[in-house]
Write an enzyme that holds these catalytic residues in place. Structure first.
Site, PDB file in Angstrom:
ATOM      1  N   GLU A  63      17.338  -1.232  -6.349  1.00 37.62           N
ATOM      2  CA  GLU A  63      18.572  -1.171  -5.562  1.00 37.62           C
ATOM      3  C   GLU A  63      19.706  -1.939  -6.207  1.00 37.62           C
ATOM      4  O   GLU A  63      20.863  -1.530  -6.119  1.00 37.62           O
ATOM      5  CB  GLU A  63      18.319  -1.697  -4.145  1.00 37.62           C
ATOM      6  CG  GLU A  63      17.454  -0.780  -3.276  1.00 37.62           C
ATOM      7  CD  GLU A  63      15.984  -0.783  -3.642  1.00 37.62           C
ATOM      8  OE1 GLU A  63      15.544  -1.673  -4.406  1.00 37.62           O
ATOM      9  OE2 GLU A  63      15.257   0.110  -3.167  1.00 37.62           O
ATOM     10  N   HIS A 132      11.620  -0.648   8.340  1.00 41.95           N
ATOM     11  CA  HIS A 132      12.322   0.639   8.307  1.00 41.95           C
ATOM     12  C   HIS A 132      13.218   0.830   9.535  1.00 41.95           C
ATOM     13  O   HIS A 132      13.740   1.925   9.729  1.00 41.95           O
ATOM     14  CB  HIS A 132      11.319   1.790   8.266  1.00 41.95           C
ATOM     15  CG  HIS A 132      10.630   1.980   6.956  1.00 41.95           C
ATOM     16  ND1 HIS A 132       9.695   1.106   6.468  1.00 41.95           N
ATOM     17  CD2 HIS A 132      10.746   2.958   6.018  1.00 41.95           C
ATOM     18  CE1 HIS A 132       9.254   1.553   5.300  1.00 41.95           C
ATOM     19  NE2 HIS A 132       9.872   2.664   5.004  1.00 41.95           N
TER      20      HIS A 132
HETATM   21  C1  LIG Z   1      12.857  -2.248  -2.051  1.00 44.58           C
HETATM   22  C2  LIG Z   1      12.356  -0.918  -1.620  1.00 44.58           C
HETATM   23  N1  LIG Z   1      13.038   0.183  -1.976  1.00 44.58           N
HETATM   24  C3  LIG Z   1      12.619   1.398  -1.566  1.00 44.58           C
HETATM   25  C4  LIG Z   1      11.514   1.540  -0.791  1.00 44.58           C
HETATM   26  C5  LIG Z   1      11.064   2.906  -0.323  1.00 44.58           C
HETATM   27  N2  LIG Z   1       9.834   3.278  -1.009  1.00 44.58           N
HETATM   28  C6  LIG Z   1       8.636   3.058  -0.452  1.00 44.58           C
HETATM   29  S1  LIG Z   1       7.398   3.418  -1.471  1.00 44.58           S
HETATM   30  C7  LIG Z   1       8.436   3.904  -2.699  1.00 44.58           C
HETATM   31  C8  LIG Z   1       7.875   4.357  -4.007  1.00 44.58           C
HETATM   32  C9  LIG Z   1       6.979   3.330  -4.595  1.00 44.58           C
HETATM   33  O1  LIG Z   1       6.421   3.792  -5.785  1.00 44.58           O
HETATM   34  P1  LIG Z   1       5.384   2.931  -6.593  1.00 44.58           P
HETATM   35  O2  LIG Z   1       5.901   1.552  -6.828  1.00 44.58           O
HETATM   36  O3  LIG Z   1       5.013   3.722  -7.778  1.00 44.58           O
HETATM   37  O4  LIG Z   1       4.145   2.776  -5.615  1.00 44.58           O
HETATM   38  P2  LIG Z   1       3.248   3.936  -4.960  1.00 44.58           P
HETATM   39  O5  LIG Z   1       3.863   4.238  -3.631  1.00 44.58           O
HETATM   40  O6  LIG Z   1       3.234   5.092  -5.871  1.00 44.58           O
HETATM   41  O7  LIG Z   1       1.903   3.334  -4.761  1.00 44.58           O
HETATM   42  C10 LIG Z   1       9.750   3.786  -2.275  1.00 44.58           C
HETATM   43  C11 LIG Z   1      10.927   4.165  -3.075  1.00 44.58           C
HETATM   44  C12 LIG Z   1      10.837   0.351  -0.436  1.00 44.58           C
HETATM   45  N3  LIG Z   1       9.732   0.384   0.332  1.00 44.58           N
HETATM   46  N4  LIG Z   1      11.275  -0.853  -0.859  1.00 44.58           N
END
Ligand SMILES: Cc1ncc(C[n+]2csc(CCOP(=O)(O)OP(=O)(O)O)c2C)c(N)n1
Ligand SMILES: [Mg+2]
Lengths: 328, 367
Positions: A63, A132
């Site tokens: 972000e 959220h």
């Molecule tokens: C700071 C933040 N930004 C955005 C989100 C929304 N979000 C939740 S999971 C995710 C993707 C995460 O991907 P990754 O780190 O590869 O983990 P995975 O879910 O694949 O295990 C996003 C963008 C969040 N939870 N926290």
């Protein structure tokens, strides 16, 4: 007569992005999952196919990078519309928002405008996981240099979003996701703007002025209708912009009755209701018939969703607040 | 030679996708091996049931883990009793190994405050939803252990997407500077919601990011539970007791795939091909370990059937227990915000309670 479409609020946001991008090549969207995926709420659906990956950009998961890069683009004259996936994830970008987005104009003595609009879904009520559902508009309203816009209808969403994108100053555009798909409006197909900083009277009434915005507008109107049956006539004012506040509209509505209630889902302490109350106190002391009543979220971390109905103001809680102000 | 002295793009492997031995089998006895297999089956079955509970409206949004059991169970098994795990939000399998009851995980995703109350004695940090925010915690917690001379290892989980956040870099950098006993375990499941790994960073591997912070970085086949165990065990031992000049912290990149949606709110068919999913399903960690254990004579049809029965019963029991948990009491919202309720909050609570007494729950639960 221009054509209209029957759209939900999130569709109107999408339509606002679409029409502004069509009008102006310098408008671009960036954020997480906004491209091929069309946004986790589908607010950017189809835009990637329409405008391509240079104008609808999936960024890495960062972000501070999203906001900071948008600051740089905007300083060079583009009109970026960064999306933060949920307002609860704005905090890694908070430094960029507060230290730069809000102050670039001041710090460059007007050389750099930041015509950027940071969009984020916000607020509770959709049974979402932790982090959220918060409602933290007061953080941004507290920050000089930012405008903070919160639409409560599809029609307003499109017009206010267009106005935000065209505004020379940076705007935080918070979208109440509880009502993303709750109802539809006739929304013109063509581009149009609505003035930032102007409240809208949603219901006229002689007994008490009720100020609110975002998703709380609906339960507030519901409470007003229920109270009408008991002979209490509420004026309901939807602020639509929480920074700058429409001081004139607040004062005028208040002075007509001398009684006011402010409703927001954000925590009570330090919330916008406190600011509105202070405006009333500064401007209209001699009109005051009753203490200004605040109906708000509690000063606790937003609970996990099994308890969120107890946290959010409901029509019943709003009714009781209004009665208190009227019966004082 | 240490397992960490290898090219960043040369993943540690023990079993191939058919369960044939292609590397050094770790020193685990039959009971431990079967325990790993049982936990993986349990995690998979739990996951399938959880997704179906969500579909039936019995649970809120849920992040599935199927495909990632090898990484989760292999790594968590490598911890000792007193070590800690610092999860993101998808490590229900690893948490299970660490002793977190399944009921607890269900309650959390069912929106109960009680779901956040990790029992005393279970060394698991709270779920961290904001991406990468737990990484500096794992560094600080490990640092505390080092300062106190307690010598525990801290295993921190996060995704491929998380490596783009500032918190990841700050946390790993601190670990390097203060030489904390932290194992950073990246579950590279190829996707951060709809964003593929290649669009997250131009680096050829995630493991190589360790280089910039002066710590060890290593890739492992994350769908090979034995390889994951070996490499995590080596990292845990090094965290506690490094050879001279070797950094305590390690960054492990476990290459794997999430078979299902990002969460139950996500539709992966919008952004990825079925072919890709199918090719990764052929590397499924569970049949892989099962084939190996059968070939070693540790498992047979009878034991597998026995395990299936136990697994189904345990998951059914947990669901039953979670669903028969009383609705959380509204006053729980006000508890734990502070050690002691400040006066203004006390007033808010009293007004809330009085309103509830007067109007009943209908006044809150209306639509
Ligand atoms: C700071 C933040 N930004 C955005 C989100 C929304 N979000 C939740 S999971 C995710 C993707 C995460 O991907 P990754 O780190 O590869 O983990 P995975 O879910 O694949 O295990 C996003 C963008 C969040 N939870 N926290
Ligand atoms: Mg991922």
């Amino acid at each position: 007569m221009s054509e209209t479409q029957n759209l939900t609020l999130v569709q109107a946001v999408r339509d606002g992005l679409y029409t502004e991008m069509r009008e102006d090549d310098e408008v671009l969207v960036l954020g997480q999952d906004v491209g091929k995926n069309g946004g986790v709420f589908r607010a950017t659906e189809g835009l990637f196919d329409e405008f391509g990956g240079d104008r609808v950009v999936d960024t890495p998961l960062a972000e501070s990078g999203i906001v900071g890069a948008a600051v740089g683009m905007a300083a060079m004259g583009l009109k970026p519309v960064p999306e933060i996936q949920f307002s609860g994830f704005m905090y890694p970008g908070f430094d960029q928002i507060v230290s730069h987005m809000a102050r670039f104009r001041t710090r460059s003595r007007g050389r750099f405008n930041l015509p950027m609009t940071l969009r984020a879904p916000y607020g509770g009520g959709i049974r979402a996981p932790e982090h959220h559902s918060e409602s933290k508009e007061a953080f941004y309203a507290h920050e000089a240099g930012l405008k903070v816009v919160i639409p409560s209808t599809p029609y307003d969403a499109k017009g206010l979003l267009a106005a935000s994108i065209r505004d020379p100053d940076p705007v935080i555009f918070l979208e109440p996701k509880l009502i993303y798909r709750a109802f539809r409006d006739e929304v013109p197909e063509e581009p149009y703007t609505l003035p930032i900083g102007e409240a809208s009277t949603r219901r006229e009434g002689d007994d008490v002025a009720v100020f609110t915005y975002g998703a709380m507008t609906r339960p507030t109107l519901e409470a007003a209708e229920a109270l009408a049956e008991e002979g209490i006539d509420c004026e309901v004012v939807d602020l639509r912009t929480v920074s700058p506040l429409d001081r004139e509209a607040i004062v005028e509505a208040f002075e007509a009755t001398g009684r006011a209630v402010v409703v927001h889902e954000a925590p009570k302490t330090g919330g916008l209701a406190a600011e509105i109350t202070a405006i009333i106190q500064e401007e209209s002391l001699l009109y005051q018939e009753a203490p200004v009543k605040r109906v708000a979220g509690f000063d606790v971390p937003y609970p996990l969703y099994a308890l969120e109905d107890y946290y959010l103001p409901t029509a019943a809680r709003i009714e009781e607040g209004i009665k208190e102000a009227v019966e004082f | 030679m240490s397992v960490f002295d290898r090219a960043y793009d040369d993943p540690v492997r023990v079993l191939d996708k058919d369960g044939e031995v292609v590397g050094d089998v770790p020193d685990l006895d039959d009971e431990e091996l079967v325990g790993m297999y049982r936990h993986m089956r349990l995690a998979r079955h739990f996951d399938e049931r959880a997704v179906s509970l969500q579909r039936q409206g019995r649970m809120g949004t849920y992040p599935p883990l199927s495909g990632q059991e090898g990484a989760q169970i292999g790594s968590a098994t490598a911890l000792d009793e007193d070590d800690w795990m610092v999860p993101s939000y998808r490590e229900h399998g690893a948490a299970l190994v660490r002793g977190l009851p399944l009921k607890q995980t269900l309650l959390y995703w069912m929106g109960h405050e009680a779901g956040n109350a990790t029992p005393e004695g279970v060394n698991v940090f709270p779920v961290a939803v904001p991406i990468a925010s737990q990484v500096p915690h794992a560094t600080g917690a490990a640092w505390a252990s080092k300062l106190r001379g307690e010598n525990d290892a801290f295993l921190c989980y996060f995704g491929d997407g998380a490596t783009s956040e500032g918190d990841f870099h700050e946390g790993v950098n601190f670990a390097g500077v203060f030489d904390t006993p932290t194992v950073f375990f990246c579950n590279n499941n190829q996707w951060a919601i709809s964003v593929p790994r290649e669009r997250q960073t131009r680096s050829a591997t995630l493991a190589q990011k360790a280089e910039a912070y002066g710590i060890d970085g290593v890739q492992v086949d994350g769908m090979d539970p034995l390889a994951v165990y070996s490499v995590t065990r080596a990292a845990v031992e090094k965290a506690r007791d490094p050879e001279t000049d070797r950094p305590r912290p390690t960054l492990i990149e476990a290459i794997q795939y999430r078979f299902g949606a990002h969460t139950t709110a996500d539709d992966p068919t919008v952004y990825r091909d079925e072919d890709e999913v199918d090719s990764w399903k052929r590397k499924d960690p569970i049949p892989r370990l099962e084939r190996y254990l059968r070939s070693e004579g540790v498992l047979d049809d009878e034991r597998v059937a026995e395990i299936e029965t136990v697994v189904e019963a345990r998951v059914a029991e947990a669901i039953e227990a979670a669903e028969s948990e009383a609705r959380p009491m509204p006053e729980e919202m006000f508890e734990h915000a502070y050690a002691e309720l400040p006066p203004e909050l006390e007033r808010q609570y009293e007004a809330f309670a009085a309103f509830r007494d007067a109007h009943g729950d209908e006044a809150f639960l209306e639509e």
